[in-house]
Design a protein around this motif. Structure first.
Motif, PDB file in Angstrom:
ATOM      1  N   LYS A   1      54.846  -5.532  73.808  1.00 13.81           N
ATOM      2  CA  LYS A   1      53.822  -6.554  74.035  1.00 13.81           C
ATOM      3  C   LYS A   1      53.472  -6.635  75.523  1.00 13.81           C
ATOM      4  N   GLY A   2      54.470  -6.436  76.371  1.00 13.21           N
ATOM      5  CA  GLY A   2      54.225  -6.420  77.810  1.00 13.21           C
ATOM      6  C   GLY A   2      53.335  -5.263  78.215  1.00 13.21           C
ATOM      7  N   VAL A   3      53.538  -4.117  77.564  1.00 13.42           N
ATOM      8  CA  VAL A   3      52.669  -2.953  77.826  1.00 13.42           C
ATOM      9  C   VAL A   3      51.232  -3.275  77.444  1.00 13.42           C
ATOM     10  N   ASP A   4      51.049  -3.941  76.289  1.00 13.96           N
ATOM     11  CA  ASP A   4      49.698  -4.322  75.850  1.00 13.96           C
ATOM     12  C   ASP A   4      49.026  -5.238  76.863  1.00 13.96           C
ATOM     13  N   ILE A   5      49.787  -6.202  77.383  1.00 16.16           N
ATOM     14  CA  ILE A   5      49.231  -7.108  78.395  1.00 16.16           C
ATOM     15  C   ILE A   5      48.885  -6.330  79.658  1.00 16.16           C
ATOM     16  N   GLY A   6      49.787  -5.419  80.063  1.00 14.69           N
ATOM     17  CA  GLY A   6      49.535  -4.622  81.264  1.00 14.69           C
ATOM     18  C   GLY A   6      48.299  -3.761  81.135  1.00 14.69           C
TER      19      GLY A   6
END
Length: 375
Positions: free
Chosen positions: A222-227
């Motif tokens: 999910k952090g990758v998606d936000i990034g």
């Protein structure tokens, strides 16, 4: 057709005037070289850093949800929702969800009929401003704390004050907006707070180690998606803001086509109202106006400005507190509010929501500044 031709001609005229203006200062070659180099540097040195922060905080958030820590926070904070926001206690779930991810996370809750059954009609639109006030909160806070080593300060107290400012700003935003929703939708309270909606907590099956690794990896994804999601905002908005914030790197030499050179329009405008900015927010330099202005469209893009401010030595811990508060509260609301209000089914109240949230963000910054000065 005539209207579309008029827009085309108008756009061309504006584009030509802008081109001539830029050429008179920087020269075409320097402008395009600076444009590309600035975007490239932002991608390598800022976007990937924010993405790394988002992956780590995402993994941490995954653990909090998997092992029910978020539920515990929910239970602790619920009693405060009614007196502070005049909202049902379950609305604290919106704060938790958006703080650990981003603004639109509250929409997923709003689509749950069990969750929405707790709200009166006039309270439903308030979820937009409530959730937006805490969007990317953990990412913003972690990113700001990480800048302490570069500045030579322990920024934890400043970031903590900024979080308090975001809470204050959210209360102002929701309360102001509620004055409009009451008039438009009535104040009859047809809600019954009897539903206990639980968080989705990973798979909740398997051994402790399996749950731990699954929560970490799923949260990290999910952090990758936000990034990845912040890349357009950072590269487009931040590059533009940088190029109207800073002048030539060496004024004696002039423009060299280096990264972060530009035409200092924002500082010029900031100087005209600097006495207001200094009194309200304690800003130490006119260039700092770029952060709150950028936060209107993208908090991720606004964060990209911080390393440059540090390099120029024009930022203080007080500014970090104010930036944390305004960055969290506004959370790029101009780019998300319309879609979020539309999803909630209250598009006709979007203007009031934006006005209320603008006031809330300003209140968050002022509150943080004065609390920082007091403490």
């Amino acid at each position: 057709m005539k209207k579309s031709y008029f827009e085309a001609f108008l756009f061309l005229i504006v584009l030509i005037l802008a081109f001539l203006f830029v050429n008179s200062y920087m020269g075409v070659s320097n402008f395009f070289k600076t444009l590309m180099l600035t975007a490239h540097d932002l991608l390598l040195n800022t976007v990937f850093f924010i993405m790394a922060v988002a992956v780590i905080t995402g993994a941490f958030s995954g653990l909090l949800f998997e092992f029910k820590v978020a539920d515990l926070i929910d239970v602790i904070l619920r009693p405060f929702m009614k007196p502070l926001y005049n909202l049902p206690g379950v609305s604290v779930m919106g704060i938790i969800a958006t703080y650990f991810s981003d603004n639109p996370a509250i929409i997923a809750l709003a689509k749950d009929k069990r969750f929405m059954k707790n709200f009166a009609k006039w309270q439903e639109p308030l979820l937009c401003n409530l959730g937006t006030s805490f969007g990317m909160g953990l990412i913003v806070s972690t990113f700001m704390i990480a800048q302490g080593s570069k500045m030579g300060y322990n920024l934890v107290p400043a970031v903590f004050i900024g979080n308090l400012g975001a809470i204050f700003g959210s209360i102002v935003s929701v309360r102001v907006f509620s004055s409009f929703t009451r008039k438009k939708l009535g104040e009859y309270d047809d809600s019954e707070e009897v539903i206990n909606v639980e968080y989705e907590a990973g798979n909740s099956y398997g051994s402790f180690t399996e749950r731990l690794l699954t929560a970490l990896l799923d949260g990290g994804k999910k952090g990758v998606d936000i990034g990845l999601g912040i890349i357009p905002g950072v590269l487009v908005i931040s590059t533009f803001v940088m190029m109207i914030t800073f002048g030539p790197k060496d004024p004696t030499v002039g423009y060299q086509g280096l990264a972060y050179e530009g035409i200092p329009i924002l500082p010029y405008l900031g100087e005209k109202i600097f006495f207001i900015l200094k009194w309200l927010f304690g800003f130490s330099n006119p260039e700092l106006i770029a952060f709150p202005l950028t936060s209107l469209g993208s908090t991720g893009a606004a964060l990209a400005l911080i390393p440059k401010f540090i390099d120029l030595n024009i930022i203080t811990p007080n500014d970090i507190a104010v930036f944390t508060a305004m960055g969290m509260t506004w959370s790029g609301y101009l780019s998300t509010h319309i879609a979020m209000m539309d999803e909630l089914g209250y598009r006709f109240l979007t203007g009031k929501a934006i006005l209320s949230h603008t006031i809330g963000g300003l209140a968050a910054g002022v509150f943080s500044h004065f609390i920082y000065m007091l403490l």
